[in-house]
Design an enzyme around this catalytic site. Structure first.
Site, PDB file in Angstrom:
ATOM      1  N   LYS A 143      19.871  -1.003 -42.554  1.00 35.87           N
ATOM      2  CA  LYS A 143      20.412  -1.583 -43.763  1.00 35.87           C
ATOM      3  C   LYS A 143      19.670  -2.890 -44.074  1.00 35.87           C
ATOM      4  O   LYS A 143      19.126  -3.465 -43.140  1.00 35.87           O
ATOM      5  CB  LYS A 143      21.906  -1.805 -43.643  1.00 35.87           C
ATOM      6  CG  LYS A 143      22.292  -2.934 -42.673  1.00 35.87           C
ATOM      7  CD  LYS A 143      23.749  -3.190 -42.704  1.00 35.87           C
ATOM      8  CE  LYS A 143      24.133  -4.243 -43.692  1.00 35.87           C
ATOM      9  NZ  LYS A 143      23.861  -5.610 -43.280  1.00 35.87           N
ATOM     10  N   HIS A 173      25.443  -0.426 -37.580  1.00 33.25           N
ATOM     11  CA  HIS A 173      25.688  -0.681 -36.155  1.00 33.25           C
ATOM     12  C   HIS A 173      27.168  -0.900 -35.847  1.00 33.25           C
ATOM     13  O   HIS A 173      27.580  -0.767 -34.707  1.00 33.25           O
ATOM     14  CB  HIS A 173      24.809  -1.820 -35.628  1.00 33.25           C
ATOM     15  CG  HIS A 173      25.268  -3.191 -36.008  1.00 33.25           C
ATOM     16  ND1 HIS A 173      25.009  -3.743 -37.234  1.00 33.25           N
ATOM     17  CD2 HIS A 173      25.969  -4.121 -35.323  1.00 33.25           C
ATOM     18  CE1 HIS A 173      25.541  -4.967 -37.282  1.00 33.25           C
ATOM     19  NE2 HIS A 173      26.132  -5.215 -36.142  1.00 33.25           N
ATOM     20  N   LYS A 177      30.017   0.224 -32.292  1.00 33.63           N
ATOM     21  CA  LYS A 177      30.817  -0.683 -31.460  1.00 33.63           C
ATOM     22  C   LYS A 177      31.856   0.141 -30.689  1.00 33.63           C
ATOM     23  O   LYS A 177      32.478   1.047 -31.256  1.00 33.63           O
ATOM     24  CB  LYS A 177      31.486  -1.754 -32.322  1.00 33.63           C
ATOM     25  CG  LYS A 177      30.449  -2.697 -32.961  1.00 33.63           C
ATOM     26  CD  LYS A 177      31.046  -3.948 -33.491  1.00 33.63           C
ATOM     27  CE  LYS A 177      30.041  -4.763 -34.270  1.00 33.63           C
ATOM     28  NZ  LYS A 177      29.324  -5.780 -33.504  1.00 33.63           N
ATOM     29  N   HIS A 235      29.550  -2.103 -43.508  1.00 35.45           N
ATOM     30  CA  HIS A 235      30.370  -2.190 -42.299  1.00 35.45           C
ATOM     31  C   HIS A 235      31.868  -2.035 -42.598  1.00 35.45           C
ATOM     32  O   HIS A 235      32.554  -1.217 -41.968  1.00 35.45           O
ATOM     33  CB  HIS A 235      30.149  -3.523 -41.587  1.00 35.45           C
ATOM     34  CG  HIS A 235      28.713  -3.813 -41.251  1.00 35.45           C
ATOM     35  ND1 HIS A 235      27.846  -2.839 -40.821  1.00 35.45           N
ATOM     36  CD2 HIS A 235      27.992  -4.961 -41.266  1.00 35.45           C
ATOM     37  CE1 HIS A 235      26.653  -3.379 -40.587  1.00 35.45           C
ATOM     38  NE2 HIS A 235      26.717  -4.663 -40.863  1.00 35.45           N
TER      39      HIS A 235
HETATM   40  C1  BG6 Z   1      24.513  -7.590 -40.220  1.00 33.76           C
HETATM   41  C2  BG6 Z   1      24.509  -8.601 -41.329  1.00 33.76           C
HETATM   42  O1  BG6 Z   1      24.511  -6.283 -40.731  1.00 33.76           O
HETATM   43  O2  BG6 Z   1      25.682  -7.764 -39.425  1.00 33.76           O
HETATM   44  C3  BG6 Z   1      24.588 -10.022 -40.792  1.00 33.76           C
HETATM   45  O3  BG6 Z   1      23.320  -8.457 -42.104  1.00 33.76           O
HETATM   46  C4  BG6 Z   1      25.765 -10.147 -39.859  1.00 33.76           C
HETATM   47  O4  BG6 Z   1      24.676 -10.970 -41.846  1.00 33.76           O
HETATM   48  C5  BG6 Z   1      25.768  -9.046 -38.809  1.00 33.76           C
HETATM   49  O5  BG6 Z   1      25.700 -11.416 -39.231  1.00 33.76           O
HETATM   50  C6  BG6 Z   1      27.029  -9.074 -37.985  1.00 33.76           C
HETATM   51  O6  BG6 Z   1      26.915  -8.181 -36.923  1.00 33.76           O
HETATM   52  P1  BG6 Z   1      27.712  -8.418 -35.562  1.00 33.76           P
HETATM   53  O7  BG6 Z   1      27.500  -7.185 -34.778  1.00 33.76           O
HETATM   54  O8  BG6 Z   1      27.121  -9.659 -34.947  1.00 33.76           O
HETATM   55  O9  BG6 Z   1      29.133  -8.652 -35.967  1.00 33.76           O
END
Ligand code: BG6
Length: 489
Positions: A143, A173, A177, A235
Site C-alpha cells: 500500500k 499488514h 497481526k 487497515h
Molecule cells: C502504515 C502507515 O500502513 O501503518 C503508517 O502508512 C503507520 O503511517 C503504520 O504508521 C502503522 O502500522 P503499525 O503496524 O505500526 O501499527
C-alpha cells in the site's frame, strides 16, 4: 522448497525497517528455507557485499532491539541476500533480472513491489515483457495502492494485464497481526460468540488505531496521503470486514474474501450531509506525548506551510444488512495521540432487566492488537465479601472484572510478527490474508465521497493537541448516540 524473493525498492525505508527485519526473524525462527535467495533491487551501484554491509548497519538500528541480529547471525542470514542494480524504467535491465533468476530452477518467485505505487504499472508491464510472469511468479503490492478509485483501478488493470488475480497479492499488514487471526478463531472456531454477534446483542463496535508517533521523516508522503487514505481506507476497513463478515463456507481465500467484500458493499454510502455529521477530521498541534514536548504537524519536516492534510479521522458508519442494521461502527485513527494503542471493542447491550440495581455494566469484548496482543472479556462478578451493614447494597458486593487472555504469554514461542507472517504466506502462496482487487476498489468507492466533501469544506479540519485523543468533536460523535469511547467510559 527453494524460492527467489525480489525486493523492488531494495534500499527503501520499508525494506530495511520492516521487510528485512521480518525475513531475518523468519530465518531466526527456522522458517526461511535455506535454499532461498533474497534479491534487493535498486538504482545505486552496489555489490552483494556492499549491500550486505549497508543492510547490516541498518538492521543494527531497527526500533525493536530484540530484532537486531548479532554479528554471527547476520553473517549467516546474509549469505541468502544478494543485490542487483536496475533502472526500473529500462526494459534491458529486466533482462538482467531474468538472467539472474534464470541461473537455476526455482519453485517460487515472489516479486515484492516496495516502491512508490506510480511505478507498479511499469514494473508489471516490464516483468510481463521479459517473460517473468509465468505461473510460478507472484507479485506483492504494498500500500498505498493508488490515491483514489480511478488510480487504484488503473494500477489493478496494469497488474491484471500481466498477472492473474491469484498471482497478485495486495498486502495489508494489519491482517497479519496475530490478534486478527485470533478474531477469526474466536468467531468461527467457537460456538460461544456467534449467537450474540449481531444487532440483538451488540450495542456498538469501536475500532481504534491510535499512534503516538508523528509523521517522522515521511512528511512529504504523508501530506499527499492523510489519515483517511493511510489508515482508514485499508487497515481500519479490513478490520471492520473481519469483525462484521458472515461465516465463510470454508477457510479458502476466496470464500473469506467474498464475505469481506459483501461487508464493504453493505456499508452505508456517505453524502455531503452525512460526512458533515458523521466524520471528524483533525490535525495535531504542538503538545506533550508520553512526557515529551513535540511539534505540531505544520512544523514537521517536509510538510508544506498551511497544509490542510488530516492526521486524525473518527467516523460513524453503518452496515446495511440483517445482522448489523442500526448498530453504529465507530472507526478512529490518528497520529500523535495519547498512546500507541490499537484495539477492537465490541460493546454488548445491557441486560434486559437488572435485579442488581445500580450495577449496570454491559459486557464488553476487547480484542487488543497492540502494544499487547490479547483478548479481554468484561463481566460483572460477585466479590465474595459480605457487608457488615444491614443496608449494604448489591452494588457494593458486585464488581466489574475482566477475563484476560494474553497471547504473548499463552503462546510465547510461536508468535510471529505481521510482516514475517505475510512474507511467509506470500512465499507459500497462502492468499487468505491478502486483499483482492475488488475489495480494495470497493473500499476506495466508499471513502471517495468523504474526500470529495472535504475538498468543498476546508473549514471542517479541527486542531487537536498532540498527546490527547483527538478533537472533542470525536467524543461528541459517539456521545450523540449515548455511548463513549472506551478510554472515556
Ligand atoms: C502504515 C502507515 O500502513 O501503518 C503508517 O502508512 C503507520 O503511517 C503504520 O504508521 C502503522 O502500522 P503499525 O503496524 O505500526 O501499527
Amino acid at each position: 522448497m527453494s524460492f527467489d524473493l525480489v525486493f523492488f525498492g531494495g534500499t527503501g525505508d520499508l525494506t530495511w525497517r520492516k521487510l528485512m527485519p521480518a525475513l531475518f526473524q523468519a530465518w531466526r525462527h527456522g522458517k526461511l528455507p535455506a535454499q532461498g535467495r533474497i534479491l534487493a533491487v535498486a538504482r545505486d551501484e552496489r555489490t552483494d557485499d556492499s549491500y550486505r554491509q549497508w543492510l547490516k548497519d541498518k538492521l543494527a538500528t531497527v526500533d525493536d532491539r530484540a530484532k537486531r541480529p548479532t554479528e554471527d547471525e547476520f553473517d549467516r542470514f546474509a549469505t541468502q541476500v544478494h543485490y542487483l542494480r536496475m533502472d526500473l524504467s529500462k526494459p534491458d535491465d529486466y533482462q538482467l533480472l531474468r538472467q539472474w533468476l534464470g541461473g537455476r530452477s526455482t519453485d517460487t518467485v515472489v516479486m515484492y513491489l516496495a516502491t512508490s505505487p506510480h511505478l507498479f504499472p511499469v514494473i508489471c508491464e516490464q516483468l510481463g515483457a521479459a517473460g517473468l510472469n509465468h505461473p510460478g511468479v507472484r507479485v506483492v503490492l504494498e500500500k498505498p495502492l493508488g490515491h483514489d478509485l480511478a488510480s487504484a483501478q488503473a494500477i489493478n488493470e496494469a497488474v491484471r494485464a500481466v498477472f492473474s488475480e491469484r498471482q497478485a497479492l495486495r498486502i495489508d499488514h494489519y491482517l497479519g497481526k496475530p490478534s486478527v487471526q485470533n478474531l477469526m478463531a474466536l468467531r468461527f472456531g467457537n460456538v460461544l460468540f456467534e449467537p450474540l454477534w449481531r444487532r440483538e446483542s451488540i450495542a456498538n463496535i469501536q475500532i481504534t488505531l491510535a499512534e503516538s508517533l508523528g509523521v517522522g521523516t515521511r512528511g512529504d508522503f504523508y501530506d499527499r496521503t492523510g489519515a483517511l487514505r493511510d489508515m482508514i481506507q485499508n487497515h481500519a476497513l479490513q478490520l471492520l470486514t473481519m469483525v462484521a463478515m458472515e461465516p465463510p463456507s470454508s477457510a479458502d481465500a476466496d470464500a473469506i474474501r467474498d464475505e469481506k467484500l459483501k461487508v464493504l458493499r453493505s456499508l452505508k454510502p456517505f453524502d455531503a450531509a452525512s460526512v458533515a455529521r458523521d466524520v471528524v477530521r483533525g490535525q495535531y498541534r504542538a503538545g506533550t506525548v508520553e512526557g515529551a514536548a513535540v511539534p505540531g504537524y505544520l512544523d514537521e519536516a517536509k510538510v508544506p506551510p498551511g497544509s490542510a492534510t488530516e492526521t486524525f479521522v473518527a467516523l460513524r458508519c453503518e452496515i446495511q444488512n440483517w445482522r448489523w442494521a442500526g448498530v453504529p461502527f465507530y472507526l478512529r485513527t490518528g497520529k500523535r495521540l495519547a498512546h500507541r494503542h490499537a484495539e477492537i471493542v465490541v460493546n454488548f447491550r445491557p441486560t434486559p432487566h437488572s435485579i442488581f440495581p445500580g450495577t449496570q455494566t454491559p459486557n464488553k469484548l476487547v480484542i487488543k492488537l497492540q502494544p499487547e496482543d490479547g483478548l479481554q472479556l468484561h463481566l460483572l462478578a460477585a466479590k465474595g465479601a459480605v457487608g457488615t451493614e444491614q443496608t449494604a447494597t448489591q452494588a457494593e458486593h458486585l464488581s466489574p472484572v475482566s477475563l484476560n487472555l494474553d497471547f504473548d504469554q499463552a503462546f510465547p514461542t510461536v508468535r510471529v510478527g505481521a510482516y514475517e507472517r505475510m512474507l511467509l504466506d506470500a512465499l507459500a502462496g497462502r492468499l487468505n490474508l491478502f486483499v483482492r482487487s475488488d475489495e480494495q476498489e470497493q473500499a476506495w468507492r466508499w471513502v471517495e465521497p468523504i474526500l470529495e466533501a472535504w475538498r468543498h469544506d476546508p473549514s471542517s479540519l479541527r486542531p487537536y493537541s498532540a498527546g490527547t485523543w483527538g478533537p472533542a468533536a470525536a467524543s461528541a460523535l459517539v456521545a450523540r448516540d449515548g455511548f463513549s469511547w472506551t478510554e472515556e467510559s
